[in-house]
Design a protein around this motif. Structure first.
Motif, PDB file in Angstrom:
ATOM      1  N   VAL A  62      76.528  32.840  25.493  1.00  0.00           N
ATOM      2  CA  VAL A  62      77.177  33.812  26.372  1.00  0.00           C
ATOM      3  C   VAL A  62      77.256  33.234  27.779  1.00  0.00           C
ATOM      4  CG1 VAL A  62      77.144  36.167  27.278  1.00  0.00           C
ATOM      5  CG2 VAL A  62      76.194  35.697  24.993  1.00  0.00           C
ATOM      6  N   TRP A  63      78.448  33.238  28.359  1.00  0.00           N
ATOM      7  CA  TRP A  63      78.659  32.784  29.731  1.00  0.00           C
ATOM      8  C   TRP A  63      79.068  33.985  30.568  1.00  0.00           C
ATOM      9  CZ3 TRP A  63      78.499  27.405  31.088  1.00  0.00           C
ATOM     10  CH2 TRP A  63      78.267  26.550  29.997  1.00  0.00           C
ATOM     11  N   VAL A  64      78.317  34.234  31.646  1.00  0.00           N
ATOM     12  CA  VAL A  64      78.642  35.335  32.552  1.00  0.00           C
ATOM     13  C   VAL A  64      79.056  34.733  33.886  1.00  0.00           C
ATOM     14  CG1 VAL A  64      77.858  37.468  33.625  1.00  0.00           C
ATOM     15  CG2 VAL A  64      76.919  36.779  31.401  1.00  0.00           C
ATOM     16  N   SER A  65      80.279  35.017  34.307  1.00  0.00           N
ATOM     17  CA  SER A  65      80.799  34.436  35.542  1.00  0.00           C
ATOM     18  C   SER A  65      80.678  35.419  36.708  1.00  0.00           C
ATOM     19  CB  SER A  65      82.266  34.034  35.353  1.00  0.00           C
ATOM     20  OG  SER A  65      82.801  33.521  36.553  1.00  0.00           O
ATOM     21  N   SER A  66      79.809  35.077  37.658  1.00  0.00           N
ATOM     22  CA  SER A  66      79.610  35.872  38.883  1.00  0.00           C
ATOM     23  C   SER A  66      79.459  37.355  38.581  1.00  0.00           C
ATOM     24  CB  SER A  66      80.768  35.636  39.858  1.00  0.00           C
ATOM     25  OG  SER A  66      80.720  34.321  40.355  1.00  0.00           O
ATOM     26  N   GLY A  67      78.458  37.640  37.765  1.00  0.00           N
ATOM     27  CA  GLY A  67      78.164  39.022  37.415  1.00  0.00           C
ATOM     28  C   GLY A  67      77.064  39.608  38.277  1.00  0.00           C
ATOM     29  N   SER A  68      76.236  40.440  37.674  1.00  0.00           N
ATOM     30  CA  SER A  68      75.130  41.084  38.373  1.00  0.00           C
ATOM     31  C   SER A  68      74.089  40.043  38.789  1.00  0.00           C
ATOM     32  CB  SER A  68      74.484  42.130  37.466  1.00  0.00           C
ATOM     33  OG  SER A  68      75.434  43.099  37.062  1.00  0.00           O
ATOM     34  N   PRO A  69      73.181  40.407  39.730  1.00  0.00           N
ATOM     35  CA  PRO A  69      72.108  39.486  40.113  1.00  0.00           C
ATOM     36  C   PRO A  69      71.353  38.966  38.890  1.00  0.00           C
ATOM     37  CG  PRO A  69      72.159  41.344  41.602  1.00  0.00           C
ATOM     38  CD  PRO A  69      73.152  41.650  40.521  1.00  0.00           C
ATOM     39  N   ALA A  70      70.886  37.732  38.991  1.00  0.00           N
ATOM     40  CA  ALA A  70      70.326  37.039  37.833  1.00  0.00           C
ATOM     41  C   ALA A  70      69.187  37.800  37.166  1.00  0.00           C
ATOM     42  CB  ALA A  70      69.862  35.646  38.244  1.00  0.00           C
ATOM     43  N   ASP A  71      68.247  38.347  37.966  1.00  0.00           N
ATOM     44  CA  ASP A  71      67.107  39.045  37.376  1.00  0.00           C
ATOM     45  C   ASP A  71      67.557  40.227  36.531  1.00  0.00           C
ATOM     46  OD1 ASP A  71      65.404  37.266  38.539  1.00  0.00           O
ATOM     47  OD2 ASP A  71      64.846  38.570  40.226  1.00  0.00           O
ATOM     48  N   TYR A  72      68.522  40.981  37.057  1.00  0.00           N
ATOM     49  CA  TYR A  72      69.011  42.147  36.315  1.00  0.00           C
ATOM     50  C   TYR A  72      69.772  41.706  35.065  1.00  0.00           C
ATOM     51  CZ  TYR A  72      71.779  46.204  35.018  1.00  0.00           C
ATOM     52  OH  TYR A  72      72.366  47.228  34.311  1.00  0.00           O
ATOM     53  N   ALA A  73      70.636  40.709  35.210  1.00  0.00           N
ATOM     54  CA  ALA A  73      71.437  40.260  34.069  1.00  0.00           C
ATOM     55  C   ALA A  73      70.538  39.752  32.943  1.00  0.00           C
ATOM     56  CB  ALA A  73      72.405  39.172  34.518  1.00  0.00           C
ATOM     57  N   ARG A  74      69.537  38.967  33.293  1.00  0.00           N
ATOM     58  CA  ARG A  74      68.647  38.446  32.248  1.00  0.00           C
ATOM     59  C   ARG A  74      67.858  39.586  31.593  1.00  0.00           C
ATOM     60  NH1 ARG A  74      69.011  33.236  31.886  1.00  0.00           N
ATOM     61  NH2 ARG A  74      69.581  31.938  33.669  1.00  0.00           N
ATOM     62  N   TRP A  75      67.492  40.587  32.378  1.00  0.00           N
ATOM     63  CA  TRP A  75      66.780  41.746  31.819  1.00  0.00           C
ATOM     64  C   TRP A  75      67.662  42.485  30.817  1.00  0.00           C
ATOM     65  CZ3 TRP A  75      67.998  47.006  32.272  1.00  0.00           C
ATOM     66  CH2 TRP A  75      67.038  47.883  31.759  1.00  0.00           C
ATOM     67  N   VAL A  76      68.954  42.659  31.144  1.00  0.00           N
ATOM     68  CA  VAL A  76      69.873  43.356  30.245  1.00  0.00           C
ATOM     69  C   VAL A  76      69.961  42.635  28.907  1.00  0.00           C
ATOM     70  CG1 VAL A  76      72.308  43.941  29.845  1.00  0.00           C
ATOM     71  CG2 VAL A  76      71.255  44.431  32.057  1.00  0.00           C
ATOM     72  N   PHE A  77      70.092  41.319  28.941  1.00  0.00           N
ATOM     73  CA  PHE A  77      70.198  40.574  27.694  1.00  0.00           C
ATOM     74  C   PHE A  77      68.856  40.542  26.958  1.00  0.00           C
ATOM     75  CE2 PHE A  77      73.998  38.976  29.852  1.00  0.00           C
ATOM     76  CZ  PHE A  77      74.914  39.041  28.821  1.00  0.00           C
ATOM     77  N   ALA A  78      67.765  40.464  27.695  1.00  0.00           N
ATOM     78  CA  ALA A  78      66.446  40.470  27.049  1.00  0.00           C
ATOM     79  C   ALA A  78      66.188  41.797  26.345  1.00  0.00           C
ATOM     80  CB  ALA A  78      65.360  40.201  28.089  1.00  0.00           C
TER      81      ALA A  78
ATOM     82  N   ALA B  29      82.237  30.796  21.744  1.00  0.00           N
ATOM     83  CA  ALA B  29      81.411  31.272  22.853  1.00  0.00           C
ATOM     84  C   ALA B  29      81.960  32.608  23.341  1.00  0.00           C
ATOM     85  CB  ALA B  29      81.392  30.257  23.999  1.00  0.00           C
ATOM     86  N   ILE B  30      81.171  33.268  24.190  1.00  0.00           N
ATOM     87  CA  ILE B  30      81.555  34.551  24.787  1.00  0.00           C
ATOM     88  C   ILE B  30      81.610  34.367  26.292  1.00  0.00           C
ATOM     89  CG2 ILE B  30      80.895  36.975  25.122  1.00  0.00           C
ATOM     90  CD1 ILE B  30      79.252  36.685  22.476  1.00  0.00           C
ATOM     91  N   LEU B  31      82.734  34.732  26.897  1.00  0.00           N
ATOM     92  CA  LEU B  31      82.882  34.665  28.349  1.00  0.00           C
ATOM     93  C   LEU B  31      82.988  36.078  28.895  1.00  0.00           C
ATOM     94  CD1 LEU B  31      83.399  33.319  31.099  1.00  0.00           C
ATOM     95  CD2 LEU B  31      85.818  33.131  30.458  1.00  0.00           C
ATOM     96  N   VAL B  32      82.092  36.407  29.816  1.00  0.00           N
ATOM     97  CA  VAL B  32      82.066  37.732  30.445  1.00  0.00           C
ATOM     98  C   VAL B  32      82.445  37.580  31.913  1.00  0.00           C
ATOM     99  CG1 VAL B  32      80.706  39.830  30.814  1.00  0.00           C
ATOM    100  CG2 VAL B  32      80.125  38.277  28.923  1.00  0.00           C
ATOM    101  N   LEU B  33      83.439  38.324  32.365  1.00  0.00           N
ATOM    102  CA  LEU B  33      83.828  38.282  33.772  1.00  0.00           C
ATOM    103  C   LEU B  33      83.033  39.327  34.541  1.00  0.00           C
ATOM    104  CD1 LEU B  33      87.718  37.930  33.516  1.00  0.00           C
ATOM    105  CD2 LEU B  33      85.932  36.195  33.259  1.00  0.00           C
ATOM    106  N   GLY B  34      82.333  38.883  35.593  1.00  0.00           N
ATOM    107  CA  GLY B  34      81.526  39.808  36.376  1.00  0.00           C
ATOM    108  C   GLY B  34      82.384  40.815  37.127  1.00  0.00           C
ATOM    109  N   GLY B  35      81.748  41.886  37.562  1.00  0.00           N
ATOM    110  CA  GLY B  35      82.485  42.903  38.309  1.00  0.00           C
ATOM    111  C   GLY B  35      81.822  44.251  38.255  1.00  0.00           C
ATOM    112  N   SER B  36      81.083  44.516  37.179  1.00  0.00           N
ATOM    113  CA  SER B  36      80.333  45.760  37.068  1.00  0.00           C
ATOM    114  C   SER B  36      79.212  45.562  36.053  1.00  0.00           C
ATOM    115  CB  SER B  36      81.242  46.918  36.644  1.00  0.00           C
ATOM    116  OG  SER B  36      81.704  46.721  35.319  1.00  0.00           O
ATOM    117  N   PRO B  37      78.075  46.235  36.245  1.00  0.00           N
ATOM    118  CA  PRO B  37      76.932  46.059  35.328  1.00  0.00           C
ATOM    119  C   PRO B  37      77.263  46.432  33.890  1.00  0.00           C
ATOM    120  CG  PRO B  37      76.249  47.173  37.353  1.00  0.00           C
ATOM    121  CD  PRO B  37      77.745  47.120  37.376  1.00  0.00           C
ATOM    122  N   GLU B  38      78.257  47.319  33.703  1.00  0.00           N
ATOM    123  CA  GLU B  38      78.618  47.730  32.349  1.00  0.00           C
ATOM    124  C   GLU B  38      79.097  46.557  31.501  1.00  0.00           C
ATOM    125  OE1 GLU B  38      79.680  49.198  35.083  1.00  0.00           O
ATOM    126  OE2 GLU B  38      78.715  51.179  35.007  1.00  0.00           O
TER     127      GLU B  38
END
Length: 218
Positions: A86-102, A60-69
């Motif tokens: 992919v697991w994102v821990s307390s990253g960007s707002p959900a709508d933006y994060a899902r858009w980035v991956f989409a 799996a992939i674990l991403v630590l939140g903190g910046s949109p980059e």
């Protein structure tokens, strides 16, 4: 006779002093010996842990939140590892994060957004049970390069306590590494969690600990 008696007393006093010094030196040597054993054991353990992490195939992939980059980097990274969730821990707002991956054509069912964490220690403690429940034994760990030293320290303690290993994937930046005081503080909090189940989140804002462990950081 008095002179002989005095000489004997001085000799006895020197012998007693030398005996005390000898015992003290032996105690000091024992302390240093145990310290060396502990340091070598920790070094060997950490070396084994990280070598094993390189051998195991991450699941799996674990991403630590903190910046949109970080989400943007993770989305590109996920393209090259199409079978990994992919697991994102307390990253960007959900709508933006899902858009980035989409935008990177990462299916939504591969992306798990989790917002329970409030800092780097809880990035790990909030998800380690989920990884264990899903029998995930190895991860890619993604965060910024200046943040990776602290993240690796915490991950080694928290994930390692459950037998979960990771391979660090730092994101390049122009920022300096975080001060060692932050690393030491969060290492202590991680050990606290392993032994008591508490993260000690309030410790990071405690004035006495701030002055003791943290140095100024731009």
């Amino acid at each position: 006779m008095r002179q002989i008696s005095g000489m004997r007393s001085q000799s006895a006093a020197r012998n007693a002093t030398n005996s005390r010094r000898y015992r003290s030196a032996r105690r000091q040597r024992r302390k240093f010996w145990w310290l060396k054993v502990i340091i070598v054991s920790l070094f060997v353990g950490l070396l084994y842990y990280h070598i094993n992490a390189l051998i195991l195939q991450p699941q799996a992939i674990l991403v630590l939140g903190g910046s949109p980059e970080r989400e943007a980097f993770a989305a590109e990274f996920a393209q090259n590892h199409p079978k990994l969730p992919v697991w994102v821990s307390s990253g960007s707002p959900a709508d933006y994060a899902r858009w980035v991956f989409a935008e990177s054509e990462i299916p939504g069912d591969r992306v798990h957004l989790d917002y329970r964490a409030v800092d780097t220690v809880t990035n790990f403690t909030s998800l380690v049970d989920d990884f264990e429940d899903q029998n995930i034994r190895s991860l890619y760990l993604i965060t910024s390069d200046y943040h990776m030293r602290r993240a690796r320290t915490i991950g080694t303690i928290v994930l390692g306590s459950r037998g979960i290993e990771f391979e660090a994937v730092p994101i390049p930046s122009d920022l300096p590494k975080e001060p060692l005081g932050k690393v030491a503080r969060d290492a202590a909090r991680s050990f606290l969690w392993v032994t008591t189940g508490r993260t000690g989140a309030s410790l990071k804002n405690h004035p006495s600990l701030q002055s003791r462990f943290l140095s100024p950081h731009p």
